[in-house]
Design an enzyme around this catalytic site. Structure first.
Site, short mmCIF file in Angstrom:
data_model
loop_
_atom_site.label_atom_id
_atom_site.label_comp_id
_atom_site.label_asym_id
_atom_site.label_seq_id
_atom_site.Cartn_x
_atom_site.Cartn_y
_atom_site.Cartn_z
N THR A 95 -30.36 -38.96 -38.99
CA THR A 95 -30.27 -39.79 -39.95
C THR A 95 -29.58 -39.90 -41.56
O THR A 95 -29.18 -40.24 -42.39
CB THR A 95 -31.41 -41.13 -40.23
OG1 THR A 95 -31.16 -41.80 -39.00
CG2 THR A 95 -31.41 -42.27 -40.52
N SER A 99 -30.39 -36.86 -33.44
CA SER A 99 -31.41 -35.70 -32.72
C SER A 99 -32.07 -35.87 -30.71
O SER A 99 -32.33 -35.37 -30.65
CB SER A 99 -32.75 -35.18 -32.88
OG SER A 99 -33.86 -36.20 -33.57
N THR A 117 -34.70 -37.72 -36.68
CA THR A 117 -36.07 -38.45 -37.08
C THR A 117 -37.56 -38.29 -35.28
O THR A 117 -37.99 -37.72 -34.84
CB THR A 117 -37.08 -39.21 -37.43
OG1 THR A 117 -35.89 -40.11 -36.89
CG2 THR A 117 -36.56 -39.72 -38.82
N ASP A 118 -35.85 -38.30 -34.66
CA ASP A 118 -35.97 -38.94 -33.08
C ASP A 118 -36.78 -37.09 -32.30
O ASP A 118 -37.38 -37.65 -31.47
CB ASP A 118 -35.17 -39.28 -32.43
CG ASP A 118 -34.66 -41.33 -33.03
OD1 ASP A 118 -35.64 -40.85 -33.60
OD2 ASP A 118 -33.48 -40.94 -32.69
N1 ASP Z 1 -31.40 -41.20 -34.04
C1 ASP Z 1 -31.56 -39.84 -35.27
C2 ASP Z 1 -32.24 -39.44 -35.10
O1 ASP Z 1 -32.65 -38.66 -34.83
C3 ASP Z 1 -32.39 -41.23 -36.12
C4 ASP Z 1 -32.51 -40.24 -37.20
O2 ASP Z 1 -32.72 -39.52 -37.63
O3 ASP Z 1 -34.17 -41.41 -38.08
O4 ASP Z 1 -31.02 -38.50 -35.04
#
Ligand code: ASP
Length: 355
Positions: free
Chosen positions: A29, A84, A117-118
């Protein structure tokens, strides 16, 4: 003009002696943006939640952050460009290899990795065990895409580079920096689907904080990591290790399927203190008798799983994950099962008590 008040780049004459930080970008993200499809959402809902991860290149993110030049010389590379949730074991091998290679270069003082973040906490823990250097390695991310109102990525990236460039971060293992906090890769976990302060280290708290160039550590990681780690991330051929969960009425269907697939290890995300419904517990005990490593963790999100507490681990041959959550227990179990050494339960338990 507001822009006239924003910090731009280094004004100091001493920029020649700034640390050199390698930034390895993987998407997420923090590199997310409104795209053709997502832009079709009504304006009110497209402020933070409608976007696609892994769109902007690291050069674009750095260009928007000229003030970074006051902290470090940056050497950036776009490694992959993914959400991710799609992280793979093959890419994990590449990343550990690449970070180790960067850190062996004398002129590189630290590495920052931008990540979604995932699965960030899993990648961070893998690097915590597999990187063999005391130089700082810092993962950062964002909860809001780069095109959002109040995007958190630029400040997180600035803070991550600040920490990676700081002497106090040397020897602290792999760190995760978001929302002004510095977390240990072993402890940190994502706790919210949307909040900017989504990353927490339950029970133990953050290692320290970073703000406007100031870095302060309040405690140090207690478990073995990086240079002191005897574990290696596999270059290929990762052992098949999966997670099953206990819940009301959990059946043995998943364990049976995993056994048929030739699984090497199973992490059980148990209820409460890693407890398991009777059918699941019996199926897992049977798996142990057939040579599969079984680690009990908890789905609760905080606290520890007590060995021989509510489950007779000695009798059934289970390993307790202690304070590791199921996703991190899986990372550790994969590394523990990928070495040349046999992995009897006692050895696995000792690994889980050490890392
Ligand atoms: N779906 C995103 C990821 O993990 C979420 C994020 O980065 O906050 O790539």
């Amino acid at each position: 003009m507001l822009a006239d008040f924003l910090p731009t780049s280094a004004s100091s004459a001493s920029s020649a002696c700034l640390p050199r930080i390698a930034v390895v970008a993987t998407g997420g993200t923090i590199a997310g943006a409104l795209t053709g499809t997502t832009a079709a959402a009504p304006a009110a809902v497209s402020l933070t939640a409608h976007y696609q991860a892994g769109i902007l290149e690291i050069e674009d993110l750095l260009e928007a952050l000229p003030v970074l030049a006051s902290v470090a010389h940056i050497e950036a590379e776009q490694s992959v460009q993914i959400d991710s949730k799609d992280m793979t074991l093959a890419y994990w091998s590449q990343l550990v290899y690449r970070v180790n290679a960067l850190l062996t270069r004398a002129e590189i003082d630290g590495v920052v990795i931008t990540h979604g973040t995932d699965t960030l906490e899993e990648t961070a823990f893998l690097l915590h065990l597999g990187v063999k250097s005391s130089k700082p390695v810092v993962l950062t991310a964002a909860m809001r895409p780069a095109t959002a109102l109040s995007a958190d990525g630029p400040l997180n990236l600035f803070n991550a580079v600040t920490v990676a460039a700081h002497q106090a971060a040397i020897g602290q293992g792999v760190l995760v920096v978001l929302n002004n906090q510095i977390h240990c890769a072993r402890d940190v976990t994502k706790t919210s689907t949307y909040a900017v302060d989504a990353f927490r280290s339950p029970e133990v708290g953050a290692l320290g904080w970073v703000q406007d160039g100031r870095v302060e550590f309040q405690r140090a990681p207690q478990r073995r990591h990086t240079c002191a780690s005897e574990l290696e991330a596999p270059l290929e051929a990762w052992p098949l290790v999966e997670i099953v969960m206990n819940y009301a009425g959990a059946s043995t269907v998943l364990v049976d399927a995993l056994m048929a697939a030739g699984v090497r290890g199973i992490v059980a995300a148990g209820t409460g203190n890693g407890s398991l419904g009777a059918p699941l517990q019996q199926a897992l005990a049977q798996a142990v008798r057939r040579g599969v490593a079984v680690v009990r963790a908890s789905r609760v999100g905080a606290g520890h799983v007590m060995r021989n507490g509510v489950v007779p681990d000695d009798e059934l041959g289970f390993v307790s994950a202690g304070t590791l959550n199921p996703y991190k227990a899986r990372v550790l179990l994969m590394l523990a099962l990928s070495g040349d050494q046999p992995a009897p339960t006692s050895r696995l338990q000792s690994i889980f008590d050490t890392y």
